[in-house]
Design a protein around this motif. Structure first.
Motif, PDB file in Angstrom:
ATOM      1  N   GLY A  38     -10.692   3.188  -4.564  1.00  0.00           N
ATOM      2  CA  GLY A  38     -11.482   2.696  -5.382  1.00  0.00           C
ATOM      3  C   GLY A  38     -10.901   2.223  -6.455  1.00  0.00           C
ATOM      4  N   CYS A  39      -9.331   3.190  -7.329  1.00  0.00           N
ATOM      5  CA  CYS A  39      -8.496   2.615  -8.435  1.00  0.00           C
ATOM      6  C   CYS A  39      -7.636   2.033  -7.573  1.00  0.00           C
ATOM      7  CB  CYS A  39      -7.580   3.962  -9.004  1.00  0.00           C
ATOM      8  SG  CYS A  39      -8.858   5.142  -9.541  1.00  0.00           S
ATOM      9  N   GLY A  40      -7.208   1.207  -6.692  1.00  0.00           N
ATOM     10  CA  GLY A  40      -5.793   0.950  -6.310  1.00  0.00           C
ATOM     11  C   GLY A  40      -6.307  -0.338  -6.007  1.00  0.00           C
ATOM     12  N   LEU A  41      -7.792  -0.524  -5.400  1.00  0.00           N
ATOM     13  CA  LEU A  41      -8.994  -1.136  -5.219  1.00  0.00           C
ATOM     14  C   LEU A  41      -9.405  -2.408  -6.669  1.00  0.00           C
ATOM     15  CD1 LEU A  41      -9.904  -3.167  -2.689  1.00  0.00           C
ATOM     16  CD2 LEU A  41     -12.380  -2.413  -3.181  1.00  0.00           C
ATOM     17  N   ALA A  42      -9.273  -1.283  -7.722  1.00  0.00           N
ATOM     18  CA  ALA A  42      -9.623  -2.567  -8.497  1.00  0.00           C
ATOM     19  C   ALA A  42      -8.393  -2.952  -9.291  1.00  0.00           C
ATOM     20  CB  ALA A  42      -9.796  -1.577  -9.775  1.00  0.00           C
ATOM     21  N   LEU A  43      -7.023  -2.333  -9.566  1.00  0.00           N
ATOM     22  CA  LEU A  43      -5.857  -3.030  -9.625  1.00  0.00           C
ATOM     23  C   LEU A  43      -5.293  -3.934  -8.981  1.00  0.00           C
ATOM     24  CD1 LEU A  43      -3.406   0.777  -9.972  1.00  0.00           C
ATOM     25  CD2 LEU A  43      -4.945  -1.435 -11.906  1.00  0.00           C
ATOM     26  N   TRP A  89     -12.791  -2.172 -25.022  1.00  0.00           N
ATOM     27  CA  TRP A  89     -13.024  -1.219 -23.775  1.00  0.00           C
ATOM     28  C   TRP A  89     -12.200   0.019 -23.779  1.00  0.00           C
ATOM     29  CZ3 TRP A  89     -16.850  -3.240 -20.669  1.00  0.00           C
ATOM     30  CH2 TRP A  89     -17.021  -4.690 -20.724  1.00  0.00           C
ATOM     31  N   GLY A  90     -11.299   0.719 -24.296  1.00  0.00           N
ATOM     32  CA  GLY A  90     -10.571   1.583 -24.308  1.00  0.00           C
ATOM     33  C   GLY A  90     -12.156   2.750 -25.693  1.00  0.00           C
ATOM     34  N   LEU A  91     -12.158   2.071 -26.240  1.00  0.00           N
ATOM     35  CA  LEU A  91     -12.524   3.214 -26.582  1.00  0.00           C
ATOM     36  C   LEU A  91     -14.463   3.847 -26.252  1.00  0.00           C
ATOM     37  CD1 LEU A  91     -12.972   1.360 -30.939  1.00  0.00           C
ATOM     38  CD2 LEU A  91     -11.754   3.462 -29.975  1.00  0.00           C
ATOM     39  N   LEU A  92     -14.766   2.203 -25.649  1.00  0.00           N
ATOM     40  CA  LEU A  92     -15.674   2.511 -24.583  1.00  0.00           C
ATOM     41  C   LEU A  92     -15.581   3.974 -23.704  1.00  0.00           C
ATOM     42  CD1 LEU A  92     -17.595  -0.915 -24.609  1.00  0.00           C
ATOM     43  CD2 LEU A  92     -17.920   1.220 -25.938  1.00  0.00           C
ATOM     44  N   ALA A 141      -7.177  -1.030 -17.065  1.00  0.00           N
ATOM     45  CA  ALA A 141      -6.031  -0.313 -18.125  1.00  0.00           C
ATOM     46  C   ALA A 141      -7.199   0.722 -17.106  1.00  0.00           C
ATOM     47  CB  ALA A 141      -6.378  -0.437 -19.169  1.00  0.00           C
ATOM     48  N   THR A 142      -8.257   0.769 -17.725  1.00  0.00           N
ATOM     49  CA  THR A 142      -8.601   2.442 -17.589  1.00  0.00           C
ATOM     50  C   THR A 142      -9.299   3.200 -16.653  1.00  0.00           C
ATOM     51  OG1 THR A 142     -10.585   0.937 -19.196  1.00  0.00           O
ATOM     52  CG2 THR A 142     -11.921   3.119 -18.202  1.00  0.00           C
ATOM     53  N   ALA A 440      -7.614   6.671 -22.543  1.00  0.00           N
ATOM     54  CA  ALA A 440      -8.033   5.585 -22.298  1.00  0.00           C
ATOM     55  C   ALA A 440      -7.604   4.192 -23.576  1.00  0.00           C
ATOM     56  CB  ALA A 440      -9.826   5.900 -21.975  1.00  0.00           C
ATOM     57  N   MET A 441      -7.989   4.706 -24.478  1.00  0.00           N
ATOM     58  CA  MET A 441      -8.493   4.082 -25.692  1.00  0.00           C
ATOM     59  C   MET A 441      -6.549   3.471 -25.865  1.00  0.00           C
ATOM     60  SD  MET A 441      -9.038   4.546 -29.915  1.00  0.00           S
ATOM     61  CE  MET A 441      -7.723   6.196 -29.558  1.00  0.00           C
ATOM     62  N   ALA A 442      -5.606   5.105 -25.682  1.00  0.00           N
ATOM     63  CA  ALA A 442      -4.034   4.716 -25.553  1.00  0.00           C
ATOM     64  C   ALA A 442      -3.447   3.546 -24.839  1.00  0.00           C
ATOM     65  CB  ALA A 442      -3.127   6.240 -25.619  1.00  0.00           C
TER      66      ALA A 442
END
Length: 507
Positions: A38-43, A89-92, A141-142, A440-442
């Motif tokens: 899933g993460c690969g597909l998102a990237l 988005w990082g904060l969320l 990034a998330t 995530a924020m970083a």
């Protein structure tokens, strides 16, 4: 016949353990594989959205009446959208959850991409590409934070490297799709004739919807749940991962309670701001400065240059290779176009030479091999050393690409663009020093700097490529190779973690 004692022996004994031990007890299986997929597909989707303009714009030049500067605006729009919203988005992602942010962001990005394909002018396309970038930012990034937290610490770097190999697949898939679709010029759908470049945008937009659907099946990051809600909040997610991986019931998970310290930082906006403030104070300040400048350099070269590679290759192939160096060919085309315009003989040509596509796919294959090599070498050579070598080599190749003869220059361009593979190494280096509650924020801020580099590189080349090609290549080369020296100043992660743990943060 089974005895009661045999049943007792087969029933796992539940016990109190640390979080890392609890995570290891989930074992490895389908949940980890689906998270990786899933993460690969998102990237993959993020890469197609960011770099697809390089293939669409030459084909859409006549439909939308685009000049070189306007192509630069469209190319930069998605990067600017990503850059301007990454912090939000990082904060969320740290407050609401990795998956809770990633899934809707992917679906909205797909919707905006489909809307972009219907644009009738550049001034409609630019804001739509900007919005697409805003939502791509919520996932691109998330997912790094999510995948790192869904992987055992010992396999985290390898998991990130393997997921990032989807980016190399995008470098093969994108020209492959363009090769199949763009030569058609137009496609008849539902009784209407649709320009082929619009269909190409539909196809890559659907990858975002597929990624969102897959990640929607998975649980939230247990590490984030631990940091946000404590051990009781993390336990159900670990039980779900255990059940997916082993095929056993959730109730069979052999952990009764997770023993973990309370997380510092607090919740809500105030806690998020306190966490953000710590990024710019020791011991994290040094890490932030090094990683941000480095990611800026990686994207400046890889993404900023890549969106112009199809256009550059198109010019070289149309020239027939007889115009000398790449920069000479580009300049000759610029002069010829200006002369034709002044003479009133200019004719709009939006055809992409078919030779661009196999060359681009071969480039993607080189990236794929590079990513596989990184996955193999990253734990053997060391992340810092591997990153340093890649960036120095790619920087030197960039300087030579513009001055070399056409074929040699194209080969050096391919080598230079392999710098994009260094982004996953840098992400693996960086995630180790940021506590879970601010990871995530970083990472989003880190990628904000990367996208800023991509936007600046793309726009700078739009303004300089025609008339000042070689100085532009040389400037980028010096900056990229020089920035690689910064990574040699990276602190020991164990020392940074130790200091942050004293402040009450966990990893």
């Amino acid at each position: 016949m089974k005895t009661d004692s045999e049943d007792v022996e087969k029933t796992p004994e539940k016990r109190q353990v640390s979080f890392e031990e609890a995570f290891d007890l989930t074992e490895s299986g389908w949940c980890n594989r689906l998270a990786l997929a899933g993460c690969g597909l998102a990237l993959l989707h993020a890469t197609l959205e960011s770099l697809g303009a390089g293939y669409v714009l030459p084909a859409a030049a006549c439909d939308l009446q685009l000049d070189t500067k306007q192509k630069g605006y469209v190319s930069a729009a998605a990067f600017l959208g990503i850059m301007s919203t990454s912090l939000v988005w990082g904060l969320l992602g740290d407050r609401l959850g990795r998956r809770a942010v990633t899934v809707p962001a992917l679906l909205l990005a797909a919707a905006c991409s489909l809307a972009s394909s219907a644009a009738s002018s550049v001034w409609v396309l630019v804001p739509l590409r900007f919005l697409t970038g805003c939502f791509v930012s919520g996932s691109s990034a998330t997912v790094y934070a999510y995948l790192s937290e869904m992987s055992p610490r010992a396999r985290r770097a390898a998991a990130l490297a393997h997921a990032s190999s989807a980016i190399s697949i995008a470098f093969i898939l994108l020209p492959g799709m363009a090769w199949l679709i763009l030569p058609l010029r137009s496609v008849v759908l539902w009784g209407r004739e649709v320009a082929a470049w619009r269909v190409l945008m539909w196809v890559w937009g659907l990858t975002g919807a597929a990624a969102g659907a897959l990640l929607a099946l998975l649980p939230e990051s247990p590490r984030l749940l631990l940091a946000r809600g404590g051990p009781r909040a993390a336990l159900p997610a670990l039980q779900t991962i255990y059940a997916w991986n082993t095929g056993n019931k959730r109730e069979d998970y052999p952990v009764s309670e997770i023993v973990a310290p309370a997380e510092a930082g607090g919740g809500g906006v105030a806690g998020a701001l306190r966490s953000a403030g710590l990024l710019f104070r020791p011991p994290l300040l040094r890490c932030v400065l090094i990683s941000h400048v480095s990611m800026f350099a990686v994207f400046l070269l890889s993404s900023g240059l890549y969106v112009w590679v199809p256009d550059i290759l198109n010019s070289v192939l149309q020239d027939g290779g007889g115009g000398g160096s790449i920069c000479q060919i580009i300049h000759n085309k610029f002069v010829a176009t200006n002369n034709a315009t002044l003479a009133g003989e200019a004719v709009c040509v939006s055809e992409v030479a078919t030779g661009v596509f196999p060359v681009s796919m071969a480039m993607g294959a080189v990236f794929g091999v590079t990513y596989l090599a990184i996955g193999f070498l990253i734990d053997r050579v060391g992340r810092v050393t591997l990153y340093f070598v890649i960036m120095v080599v790619c920087g030197v190749a960039t300087g030579g690409a513009g001055a070399a003869a056409a074929r040699g220059g194209a080969a050096l361009l391919v080598l230079a663009l392999c710098s994009g593979c260094a982004a996953s190494i840098l992400a693996a280096i960086a995630v180790d020093v940021f506590p879970t509650s601010m990871r995530a924020m970083a990472v989003c801020i880190l990628y904000t700097m990367g996208r800023a580099g991509a936007a600046l590189g793309s726009q700078a080349l739009a303004l300089t490529l025609d008339a000042h090609c070689q100085p532009a290549f040389t400037t980028i080369a010096v900056f990229v190779a020089g920035s690689a020296l910064l990574i040699l100043l990276w602190p020991k992660p164990e020392e940074v973690r130790k200091e942050m743990e004293k402040k009450g943060f966990s990893y």
